[in-house]
Enzyme design. Structure first.
Site, short mmCIF file in Angstrom:
data_model
loop_
_atom_site.label_atom_id
_atom_site.label_comp_id
_atom_site.label_asym_id
_atom_site.label_seq_id
_atom_site.Cartn_x
_atom_site.Cartn_y
_atom_site.Cartn_z
N ASP A 62 71.95 107.74 41.51
CA ASP A 62 72.39 106.89 42.99
C ASP A 62 72.07 105.70 42.45
O ASP A 62 72.48 105.05 41.80
CB ASP A 62 70.52 107.27 43.51
N ASP A 87 65.09 100.53 44.66
CA ASP A 87 65.26 100.38 46.24
C ASP A 87 64.53 99.94 46.79
O ASP A 87 62.76 101.07 46.46
CB ASP A 87 65.49 101.83 47.31
N ARG A 90 75.49 96.08 45.27
CA ARG A 90 74.34 96.49 45.83
C ARG A 90 73.30 95.27 44.99
O ARG A 90 72.80 95.81 44.17
CB ARG A 90 74.13 97.15 46.24
#
Length: 429
Positions: free
Chosen positions: A249, A253, A306
Site C-alpha cells: 500500500d 499516510d 503520491r
C-alpha cells in the site's frame, strides 16, 4: 512456558536501559544523544505552538532498548503518557514466522484463485463466499500482528546506522507529540491482498498496511528515515488474472484530522503509492483546516506517484529532491480536494522522455503555488508547463498562503547533492 509467554518474559527482561548520555544541548565532551533530540524551533508545522519534543525528557525508567518485534510491542505498550524513549537496535522483523502463520484454517490461495477467476466469477460483482471470508480472517490476523501503536510523548529512534523494521506498520493514532527518527522501514508485504473485479476495467488486487500512519495525531516529527520496499520491489511480485498481485500500500499516510507534522531528511524509494496527505474527498469534517504538513529535504527516488498527493491540507514542500529515472512515472505532486500546496525550490532530476509537465497532477480543482523549482538544473515554472501539456486539466495558481515555519532554505541547485548525501537512516549528525 508457552511461546507467547516466553516472548513476553524476554521482552520484559530486555527493555530497561539506563541512559548516561546527556540531553541534547547539555555541556559535555560527548555528542548529544539523538534519542534526546527535539524538533528545532521554527522547523515546519510540527514546531507550531508547544513544538515537538517526543520522549526527550524521559526518565531512565522509561528508556527502552529493543532488539525484536515482540520487545518493541512490549516497550510501546508500557502504561502511561509520561515521556518515553524506545531505541531500536539491529533489525526487527514483524513477520519472521512467514505468511503461513496468519492463515485462517481452511484458507487455500489456489482455491481462492479458482473461485474468483474472472472466467468463472466475472467482473460485475465484488467477491464473496467462504474463501473470501477466510482471506479476510487471515488478513485480520496479520494486521493484529504487524500493527503497533506509538503512544503520546514518545521518541522511537534507531541506534547507529543499521536499525530497521521489516514488515511492521507503525500507527500514530489519536496522540500528540511523537518523534520517529533514524529507522529503515521496509514496507509491509500484505500476505492476503483482496481481488476486486470491479476495480477498473479489468479488476485489481488491493492491499493494506503502510509503514507509518499518522491518524488524527498532532505534533509529529518524522526525520532521517528510509522508506523502501526493500527485499520485495513491485517488480518481484507475480501476476494473477493478468494483474500485478499488489502486496504494497503506502509508505507514509497523514490522514483523518492529523495536523502539525514535519517530515524532514527522509528517503522514499522504489515504491508506487508513496505518501498521501488526506485519504478521502469526503473527510472534510475531520480534515478541513488541519492536515498542515511540512516536507523538506526529503529524497523521492524512483517513486511512481503520491510524493505527495494532498487533500485539504496546507502543505509546504520545499528543498526536496525528486529523482525520476524512467517512463513508469505517473506524477509527483497531486493536487486534490481543497488542497493548498506550496512547492518551492525543489529539485527534479528527470530521465529521458519524462516531461516536466507531468510533475503536477490535477485530481480536483484547487490552487497551488509553485515557485523557484528546478528541473535538471534549470528553473522551470511547473504550473505553466503542466497547463501547457494538459490544457484540459489546467491548474490554478496561488495557494493563498505563504509558509513561515522554516529554519533554512537552500538554493535548488544545491539540493541534489545536499539531500542525496544527508537524507535517510544512518545519517544523523
Amino acid at each position: 512456558m508457552n511461546r507467547s509467554t516466553k516472548l513476553g518474559a524476554v521482552a520484559a527482561a530486555a527493555l530497561v536501559l539506563t541512559v548516561t548520555a546527556p540531553a541534547a544541548g547539555a555541556h559535555s565532551g560527548h555528542r548529544p544523544d539523538p534519542a534526546r533530540a527535539t524538533l528545532p524551533a521554527g522547523d515546519g508545522w510540527a514546531s507550531e505552538g508547544a513544538g515537538t519534543t517526543g520522549g526527550a525528557a524521559a526518565d531512565a525508567s522509561r528508556v527502552f532498548t529493543v532488539t525484536t518485534w515482540a520487545e518493541l510491542r512490549a516497550a510501546l505498550s508500557v502504561p502511561g503518557t509520561e515521556p518515553r524513549i524506545v531505541k531500536v537496535a539491529g533489525t526487527l522483523d514483524a513477520v519472521e514466522a512467514g505468511c503461513a502463520a496468519f492463515e485462517a484454517p481452511g484458507y487455500d490461495f489456489q482455491r481462492y484463485l479458482a473461485d474468483y477467476d474472472p472466467a468463472v466469477w466475472g467482473y460485475e460483482n465484488e467477491v464473496s463466499g467462504p474463501q473470501e471470508e477466510l482471506r479476510a480472517a487471515s488478513a485480520a490476523a496479520q494486521g493484529q500482528a504487524i500493527k503497533v501503536k506509538v503512544p503520546a510523548n514518545t521518541t522511537l529512534v534507531g541506534v547507529g546506522r543499521d536499525a530497521a523494521i521489516l514488515g511492521g506498520s507503525l500507527q500514530v493514532t489519536g496522540v500528540d507529540n511523537v518523534v520517529i527518527r533514524n529507522l529503515k522501514l521496509e514496507s509491509p508485504l500484505d500476505c492476503f491482498p483482496q481481488w476486486d473485479p470491479t476495480d477498473g476495467a479489468t479488476g485489481a488486487w488491493n492491499s493494506e498496511y503502510d509503514s507509518l500512519v499518522v491518524y488524527g495525531s498532532t505534533h509529529v516529527w518524522v526525520d532521517h528515515n528510509t522508506f523502501t520496499d526493500g527485499r520485495y520491489p513491485d517488480s518481484s511480485l507475480p501476476e494473477y488474472y493478468g494483474e500485478v498481485y499488489q502486496q504494497h500500500d503506502g509508505e507514509l499516510d497523514v490522514v483523518r484530522g492529523a495536523d502539525l507534522v514535519t517530515v524532514s531528511w527522509n528517503v522514499f524509494t522504489d515504491h508506487d503509492k508513496t505518501l498521501m496527505i488526506g485519504n478521502s474527498d469526503s473527510a472534510g469534517a475531520t480534515d478541513r483546516g488541519r492536515l498542515r504538513v511540512t516536507l523538506h529535504h526529503n529524497l523521492f527516488d524512483g517513486v511512481v506517484e503520491r510524493a505527495p498527493r494532498v487533500r485539504f491540507g496546507q502543505v509546504d514542500a520545499y528543498n526536496n529532491h525528486f529523482v525520476v529515472p524512467d517512463a513508469n512515472y505517473v506524477y509527483s505532486l497531486g493536487i486534490g480536494q481543497e488542497s493548498q500546496l506550496y512547492a518551492e525550490k525543489n529539485a527534479f532530476t528527470l530521465g529521458p522522455g519524462v516531461p516536466a509537465g507531468q510533475i503536477l497532477k490535477k485530481w480536483k480543482d484547487a490552487p497551488v503555488t509553485t515557485t523557484g523549482n528546478h528541473v535538471n538544473g534549470r528553473p522551470v515554472d511547473l504550473l505553466a508547463v503542466h497547463n501547457e501539456q494538459f490544457p484540459a486539466e489546467a491548474l490554478r495558481g496561488d495557494a493563498g498562503w505563504t509558509p513561515v515555519l522554516r529554519t533554512r532554505v537552500d538554493h535548488p541547485r544545491a539540493v541534489p547533492a545536499l539531500v542525496d548525501h544527508r537524507a535517510g537512516a544512518g545519517r544523523l549528525r
